[in-house]
Design a protein around this motif. Structure first.
Motif, short mmCIF file in Angstrom:
data_model
loop_
_atom_site.label_atom_id
_atom_site.label_comp_id
_atom_site.label_asym_id
_atom_site.label_seq_id
_atom_site.Cartn_x
_atom_site.Cartn_y
_atom_site.Cartn_z
N PRO A 154 -76.45 26.02 -11.80
CA PRO A 154 -76.33 25.31 -13.19
C PRO A 154 -75.99 24.05 -13.48
CG PRO A 154 -74.33 27.26 -12.65
CD PRO A 154 -75.16 27.56 -11.95
N THR A 158 -71.63 21.66 -17.64
CA THR A 158 -71.75 23.78 -18.42
C THR A 158 -70.79 24.26 -18.11
OG1 THR A 158 -73.39 24.64 -16.32
CG2 THR A 158 -73.60 23.03 -18.34
N SER A 160 -68.18 27.15 -17.74
CA SER A 160 -68.05 28.30 -17.04
C SER A 160 -69.67 29.39 -17.95
CB SER A 160 -67.21 29.50 -17.26
OG SER A 160 -66.80 29.87 -18.92
N LEU A 161 -70.47 27.88 -18.00
CA LEU A 161 -72.03 28.98 -18.77
C LEU A 161 -72.65 29.71 -17.77
CD1 LEU A 161 -72.06 26.30 -21.64
CD2 LEU A 161 -71.40 28.83 -21.68
N SER A 162 -73.49 30.60 -17.97
CA SER A 162 -74.07 30.83 -16.73
C SER A 162 -75.62 30.34 -16.56
CB SER A 162 -74.31 32.60 -16.77
OG SER A 162 -75.06 32.49 -17.88
N GLU A 165 -78.02 30.89 -19.47
CA GLU A 165 -78.14 30.22 -21.17
C GLU A 165 -78.98 28.77 -20.60
OE1 GLU A 165 -73.51 30.12 -23.20
OE2 GLU A 165 -72.97 31.57 -20.63
N HIS A 166 -79.32 28.74 -19.77
CA HIS A 166 -79.45 27.99 -19.62
C HIS A 166 -81.53 27.78 -19.36
CE1 HIS A 166 -76.36 26.37 -16.74
NE2 HIS A 166 -76.91 25.57 -16.43
N VAL A 226 -78.01 23.49 -21.01
CA VAL A 226 -77.60 24.57 -21.99
C VAL A 226 -77.30 24.19 -23.06
CG1 VAL A 226 -75.62 25.57 -22.89
CG2 VAL A 226 -76.16 25.91 -20.17
N LYS A 229 -74.90 20.89 -24.83
CA LYS A 229 -74.17 20.39 -23.36
C LYS A 229 -74.75 19.49 -23.02
CE LYS A 229 -71.41 23.14 -23.85
NZ LYS A 229 -69.06 22.54 -23.33
#
Length: 298
Positions: A154, A158, A160-162, A165-166, A226, A229
């Motif tokens: 990532p 971003t 804690s977004l996984s 999610e990108h 993301v 973001k």
């Protein structure tokens, strides 16, 4: 061969600090003013590259050989420039130009008199790389060039977004089939595209077989990140092909604008006849360019 960190050249703008190695004139880091690192760190457990420049070929060749005027020359995947040390010919606070000229070693693989200039230039949050190729000889010179930047996945910012999610958002819809990659890194049959209209949801399984190759994309730009973001804008107006690649589970995604691609699995012809190859007349120069803009939202 690893870059000598003591030889790194530093470029700076109000938004970014960039380091470049003379080895391959390759980017080593792209850091924003908050300390976020946008470029892969070359962790050898996965892949030691960071952003190699591909010259004089993109991808693998049938049998590891390039054919010029009926004669075969050994040529490694992506060519040899990324393994050669360039001379620093110009350095400013925000820009630097590196140069590689042909020599006896290069002519064992690529029998042409060339000059290869690679210029990295910062303008705010945008980093432009221009590869200028000049034919210094007396015969037509075919050449392929590609960019291979490994962006963090990532991305910084971003939280804690996984990884899942990108996305990649293309500038245009991309309905055409992609090309598969087969044994030896060659291009195999076409396959249905995983792109939905202009959006590619990213997941590691996309790359189980190898890269995704768009050999005739409609887009000449895209955004990676993301939604809502900070992400990366990639512009490649004059580069007609595109590769996307990672090793599943690695912390990077390579977004690769190309002028040329790997051989088709059945190709045994002249290098000059490969799709995307540019043939320069004696004395002619050609520029290949890509721009990355960091920290922009979609």
């Amino acid at each position: 061969m690893k870059a000598d960190m003591s030889d790194l050249v530093t470029l700076a703008s109000p938004d970014l600090t960039v380091t470049v190695s003379p080895l391959g004139a390759e980017l080593q880091s792209v850091t924003d003013q908050q300390g976020g690192e946008w470029l892969w760190d070359g962790d050898e457990r996965w892949w030691t590259g960071r952003a190699p420049i591909l010259f004089p070929t993109v991808g693998a060749l049938t049998g590891g050989m390039a054919r010029f005027s009926g004669r075969e020359y050994p040529m490694a995947q992506h060519g040899f420039a990324r393994r050669r040390t360039f001379a620093l010919v110009e350095q400013l606070a925000h820009a630097a130009t590196f140069r590689l000229d042909d020599d006896a070693e290069s002519r064992e693989h690529y029998p042409f008199a060339f000059r290869l200039d690679i210029a990295h230039r910062l303008d705010g949050a945008t980093l432009e790389t221009v590869v200028s190729v000049t034919n210094r000889g007396g015969a037509p010179m075919p050449v392929g060039v590609g960019f291979h930047p490994a962006l963090r996945w990532p991305l910084p910012g971003t939280g804690s977004l996984s990884r899942g999610e990108h996305i990649i958002r293309f500038d245009a819809e991309e309905p055409e089939p992609i090309r598969t990659v087969v044994a030896g890194g060659l291009l195999g049959p076409a396959a249905p595209t995983p792109i939905h209209a202009d959006e590619l949801p990213l997941r590691d399984s996309l790359f189980d077989a190898d890269a995704l190759v768009l050999d005739r994309p409609n887009s000449r730009g895209l955004w990676f990140g993301v939604p809502d973001k900070p992400g990366v804008r990639v512009d490649f107006a004059a580069m007609p092909m595109l590769g996307l690649w990672t090793k599943p589970g690695a912390g990077y995604l390579c977004v690769e604008p190309w002028h040329g691609h790997a051989d088709d699995e059945s190709f045994t012809g002249e290098f000059a006849d490969k799709p995307g190859v540019v043939t320069l007349a004696p004395g002619e120069s050609h520029d290949f360019a890509m721009a990355l803009t960091f920290g922009v939202s979609f």
